[in-house]
Design a protein around this motif. Structure first.
Motif, PDB file in Angstrom:
ATOM      1  N   ILE A  37       0.848  -1.192   0.000  1.00  0.00           N
ATOM      2  CA  ILE A  37       0.000   0.000   0.000  1.00  0.00           C
ATOM      3  C   ILE A  37       0.878   1.235   0.000  1.00  0.00           C
ATOM      4  O   ILE A  37       2.086   1.167   0.277  1.00  0.00           O
ATOM      5  CB  ILE A  37      -0.937   0.022   1.229  1.00  0.00           C
ATOM      6  N   ASN A  38       0.279   2.380  -0.306  1.00  0.00           N
ATOM      7  CA  ASN A  38       1.004   3.640  -0.269  1.00  0.00           C
ATOM      8  C   ASN A  38       1.099   4.156   1.166  1.00  0.00           C
ATOM      9  O   ASN A  38       0.333   3.760   2.050  1.00  0.00           O
ATOM     10  CB  ASN A  38       0.292   4.682  -1.131  1.00  0.00           C
ATOM     11  N   CYS A  39       2.012   5.095   1.378  1.00  0.00           N
ATOM     12  CA  CYS A  39       2.233   5.640   2.716  1.00  0.00           C
ATOM     13  C   CYS A  39       1.014   6.389   3.249  1.00  0.00           C
ATOM     14  O   CYS A  39       0.812   6.498   4.456  1.00  0.00           O
ATOM     15  CB  CYS A  39       3.436   6.595   2.719  1.00  0.00           C
ATOM     16  N   ASP A  40       0.187   6.926   2.344  1.00  0.00           N
ATOM     17  CA  ASP A  40      -0.929   7.755   2.803  1.00  0.00           C
ATOM     18  C   ASP A  40      -2.208   6.967   3.052  1.00  0.00           C
ATOM     19  O   ASP A  40      -3.231   7.549   3.405  1.00  0.00           O
ATOM     20  CB  ASP A  40      -1.209   8.872   1.798  1.00  0.00           C
ATOM     21  N   VAL A  41      -2.185   5.658   2.871  1.00  0.00           N
ATOM     22  CA  VAL A  41      -3.392   4.862   3.091  1.00  0.00           C
ATOM     23  C   VAL A  41      -3.706   4.815   4.581  1.00  0.00           C
ATOM     24  O   VAL A  41      -2.853   4.472   5.407  1.00  0.00           O
ATOM     25  CB  VAL A  41      -3.231   3.433   2.535  1.00  0.00           C
ATOM     26  N   LYS A  42      -4.944   5.150   4.916  1.00  0.00           N
ATOM     27  CA  LYS A  42      -5.381   5.181   6.311  1.00  0.00           C
ATOM     28  C   LYS A  42      -6.069   3.870   6.668  1.00  0.00           C
ATOM     29  O   LYS A  42      -6.734   3.253   5.828  1.00  0.00           O
ATOM     30  CB  LYS A  42      -6.322   6.357   6.545  1.00  0.00           C
ATOM     31  N   ALA A  43      -5.956   3.481   7.918  1.00  0.00           N
ATOM     32  CA  ALA A  43      -6.539   2.207   8.354  1.00  0.00           C
ATOM     33  C   ALA A  43      -8.054   2.197   8.184  1.00  0.00           C
ATOM     34  O   ALA A  43      -8.657   1.160   7.905  1.00  0.00           O
ATOM     35  CB  ALA A  43      -6.179   1.937   9.815  1.00  0.00           C
ATOM     36  N   GLY A  44      -8.678   3.345   8.336  1.00  0.00           N
ATOM     37  CA  GLY A  44     -10.125   3.417   8.205  1.00  0.00           C
ATOM     38  C   GLY A  44     -10.621   3.128   6.805  1.00  0.00           C
ATOM     39  O   GLY A  44     -11.804   2.856   6.595  1.00  0.00           O
ATOM     40  N   LYS A  45      -9.722   3.190   5.800  1.00  0.00           N
ATOM     41  CA  LYS A  45     -10.105   2.907   4.427  1.00  0.00           C
ATOM     42  C   LYS A  45     -10.059   1.417   4.104  1.00  0.00           C
ATOM     43  O   LYS A  45     -10.433   1.005   3.016  1.00  0.00           O
ATOM     44  CB  LYS A  45      -9.171   3.669   3.471  1.00  0.00           C
ATOM     45  N   ILE A  46      -9.563   0.630   5.019  1.00  0.00           N
ATOM     46  CA  ILE A  46      -9.484  -0.821   4.821  1.00  0.00           C
ATOM     47  C   ILE A  46     -10.526  -1.465   5.727  1.00  0.00           C
ATOM     48  O   ILE A  46     -10.498  -1.286   6.938  1.00  0.00           O
ATOM     49  CB  ILE A  46      -8.069  -1.339   5.142  1.00  0.00           C
ATOM     50  N   ILE A  47     -11.462  -2.197   5.141  1.00  0.00           N
ATOM     51  CA  ILE A  47     -12.630  -2.613   5.916  1.00  0.00           C
ATOM     52  C   ILE A  47     -12.401  -3.872   6.739  1.00  0.00           C
ATOM     53  O   ILE A  47     -13.189  -4.192   7.605  1.00  0.00           O
ATOM     54  CB  ILE A  47     -13.851  -2.807   4.992  1.00  0.00           C
ATOM     55  N   ASN A  48     -11.323  -4.631   6.449  1.00  0.00           N
ATOM     56  CA  ASN A  48     -11.098  -5.866   7.195  1.00  0.00           C
ATOM     57  C   ASN A  48     -10.706  -5.579   8.636  1.00  0.00           C
ATOM     58  O   ASN A  48      -9.968  -4.642   8.915  1.00  0.00           O
ATOM     59  CB  ASN A  48      -9.977  -6.680   6.546  1.00  0.00           C
ATOM     60  N   PRO A  49     -11.146  -6.398   9.574  1.00  0.00           N
ATOM     61  CA  PRO A  49     -10.760  -6.203  10.973  1.00  0.00           C
ATOM     62  C   PRO A  49      -9.306  -6.553  11.232  1.00  0.00           C
ATOM     63  O   PRO A  49      -8.721  -6.078  12.191  1.00  0.00           O
ATOM     64  CB  PRO A  49     -11.713  -7.109  11.745  1.00  0.00           C
ATOM     65  N   GLU A  50      -8.710  -7.422  10.421  1.00  0.00           N
ATOM     66  CA  GLU A  50      -7.288  -7.751  10.508  1.00  0.00           C
ATOM     67  C   GLU A  50      -6.767  -7.962   9.085  1.00  0.00           C
ATOM     68  O   GLU A  50      -7.470  -8.506   8.232  1.00  0.00           O
ATOM     69  CB  GLU A  50      -7.058  -9.011  11.351  1.00  0.00           C
TER      70      GLU A  50
END
Length: 638
Positions: A37-50
């Motif tokens: 992923i890119n450096c600017d990807v935020k955790a909230g944009k990824i829907i998986n719990p893990e």
């Protein structure tokens, strides 16, 4: 012929066996490449719990914001958080991310070259750990086979490398792996469902399947969601940007009173709105800094939005843009009265501990009078600024309803609170000068303080046991307390009652409005001599002195006596307390301490004092002042 058929059958059988072994081998050893992923990807944009991801090099850059320490808000950069936590260095690498519940607060800190920021609250958090030494597996559900971690799924985020090999769907003969799914937290996807679901692709994904027996797990630009699942970020109508706490160096409750009269015209009204937008842009609006509301006035005032409506500059600018002109006259005085009575209330977001500031913008001159309304505003602790745009010319002054209206309205007539703008097109130039003054809270002289917000009534024992010399000492004690306060008609006011068997009003709250006049009035008080009826004196002070106290003033009674009262003090003291009069009881020599405690406001330890000799009265001046101010500062200032 028969032998040939048998030989062909054996060849086909062997070939099928080898083919089945290859399929089994592939089933047992699926290839899984971790996406980068890119450096600017935020955790909230990824829907998986893990999920497991690979971070590139260079994510230590401060432009990739991180919020929290150890536990991070999901608005944080995933890779930035990994570096901050020490799991990765700036060269990048693989990490395991696990979502956890939102926190009530996130504390910023500096670690491993990354400065994380504080955040008051966020709806979702995550923690970061290092890459698993083997393929990461979820703890197995009893009766099932443990499965590897699900590849991440993104809502609008982009990945730079996607080389995931699809996992084949198990046949019914292998046993049901999904028939006993474990319960999942609300809003989280099932791991087993992620692995085997044949849910739909993002809209527009209609390309042919390369392998009909398999499903593509993720492709760039697509969003793969379970049926009915909506990411938390999409459920909220609020901005995803973390809310600023505001500039703590400009913590004021600010109201703009804008001119919406017909005479201003549409073009100049737009200029006025742009001025407000520039103010909102310049101020760092937030709950820990300035808050801003707008009242528009014409014939009558109306609040466009209150202090509590918008908690950041961006939302405030959007609201300002939607304001429409009311029309009518230019009744600024009526608007000031409205702000005093309605705007700066707790229900509308007034914080109490922040100074109240009202900025009045007027085109030319008001069509009503502002003096009385402004006086009441000042007495309520409101700092009024006046911006006069295109003021009256010499020929126009004959039409002005109230000459010198600006000086009659502002907090102080020292030039600090008044701005005269020659043209509407020059209004934007006043943004910085105005805000520099508004944010200089130490110079906001009309804000309520311990020193400028009280009506202080002294009730002085003039009985025979006091004596002439000691009476002069008592008067000096009264003077020493009075001179500590800011005295004026709109600030602290002082009055005095002397009593024996009878009572006498020496001077009332409305008699003197300067400190020098008050001190001279105290010196002129003559010693009366007589008995000691303290209860009657309290009743007299309530009727003749505090009945004329202003409703927005703190009422302080300071009673000085040297003996036990001839009459009952309990009921008069209860009446005083019930009427909101804070009573300090100071006893000298033969005064009864139990009586002092009855007279004093609760807690008596803070409001009653005893001194053995008159000559030691002066020692209690600092203590009385300290207790008055401590009590004031423990309550809302405005």
């Amino acid at each position: 012929m028969k032998a040939s058929v048998i030989e062909m059958f054996l060849v086909l059988l062997v070939t099928r066996i080898h083919s089945n072994k290859d399929v089994t081998k592939k089933l047992k050893r699926p290839r899984f490449t971790v996406p980068q992923i890119n450096c600017d990807v935020k955790a909230g944009k990824i829907i998986n719990p893990e999920f497991v991801v690979k971070c590139p090099a260079g994510c230590q850059d401060p432009k990739y914001h991180v919020y929290g320490t150890d536990v991070y808000a999901s608005y944080s950069s995933v890779c930035g958080a990994a570096i901050h936590s020490g799991v990765l260095d700036n060269s990048g690498g693989k990490i395991l991310v696990r979502k956890v519940a939102g926190q009530s607060g996130y504390k910023g800190s500096y670690a491993n070259g990354v400065q994380s920021l504080s955040l008051p609250r966020w709806r979702e958090s995550f923690v970061v750990s290092g890459e698993p030494t083997k393929a990461y597996q979820k703890p197995p559900v009893p009766g099932t086979t443990a499965q590897p971690v699900t590849p991440l799924q993104l809502t609008g985020a982009t990945a730079t490398e996607v080389t995931l090999t699809s996992l084949p769907k198990p046949s019914p003969s292998t046993g049901s792996t999904t028939s006993s799914l474990r319960p999942q937290p609300v809003g989280h996807r099932s791991w087993e469902l992620d692995l085997w679901s044949t849910g739909s692709y993002a809209s527009g994904h209609n390309g042919p399947r390369a392998n009909p027996g398999e499903m593509d797990l993720w492709q760039p630009g697509s969003v793969l969601l379970d049926a009915g699942f909506v990411p938390k970020e999409e459920l909220s109508t609020q901005s995803l940007e973390p809310v600023s706490q505001g500039d703590p160096n400009c913590k004021v409750d600010l109201s703009f009173l804008i001119d919406g009269s017909s005479s201003i015209g549409k073009r100049r009204f737009r200029i006025q709105k742009q001025f407000l937008a520039d103010v909102a842009q310049t101020l760092d609006i937030g709950p820990g800094g300035p808050l801003m509301g707008v009242v528009q006035y014409g014939d009558n005032p109306a609040a466009q939005f209150s202090l509590r409506t918008h908690m950041n500059s961006r939302d405030l600018k959007t609201a300002i843009d939607k304001i429409t002109q009311r029309g009518g006259l230019s009744n600024a005085g009526r608007a000031i009265s409205y702000v005093t009575k309605n705007f700066f209330s707790k229900a509308n977001g007034n914080r109490g501990g922040a100074p109240n500031v009202a900025v009045v913008i007027v085109d030319g001159w008001p069509t009503d009078k502002v003096e009385e309304a402004s006086r009441l505003a000042r007495e309520s602790g409101i700092n009024i600024f006046f911006i006069t745009v295109e003021g009256a010319t010499e020929n126009e002054k004959q039409y002005v309803t109230e000459p010198n209206f600006s000086n009659k309205a502002v907090c102080r007539t020292n030039g600090f609170y008044s701005l005269n703008v020659q043209s509407w097109f020059s209004l934007r130039k006043t943004v910085q000068p105005l805000l520099k003054r508004v944010c200089d809270t130490d110079r906001l002289a009309c804000s309520k303080t311990c020193w400028n917000s009280a009506d202080i009534g002294f009730v002085i024992d003039g009985s025979s046991s006091v004596g002439t010399g000691n009476f002069r000492t008592v008067l000096q004690f009264v003077a020493n307390i009075s001179k500590e306060f800011e005295i004026s008609e709109t600030d602290t006011r002082v009055g005095a009652v002397q009593y024996t068997y009878e009572q006498r009003l020496e001077f009332g709250f409305d008699d003197y409005h300067t400190k020098s006049d008050i001190l001279n009035a105290i010196k002129r008080v003559g010693y009366w001599s007589g008995g000691t009826s303290t209860g009657a004196a309290i009743n007299y002070a309530l009727e003749q002195l505090f009945k004329k106290s202003k409703p927005n003033k703190r009422k302080l009674m300071i009673l000085i006596t040297d003996g036990r009262s001839y009459d009952d003090v309990r009921i008069p003291a209860m009446v005083a307390h019930h009427k909101g009069v804070t009573t300090y009881a100071i006893g000298v020599a033969w005064a009864a301490q139990d009586e002092l405690e009855v007279i004093a406001t609760h807690p008596a330890s803070d409001h009653s004092f005893f001194v053995d000799e008159f000559d030691n009265l002066y020692k209690f001046v600092p203590k009385v002042i300290q207790n008055i101010c401590t009590e004031f500062n423990s309550q809302p200032r405005n």
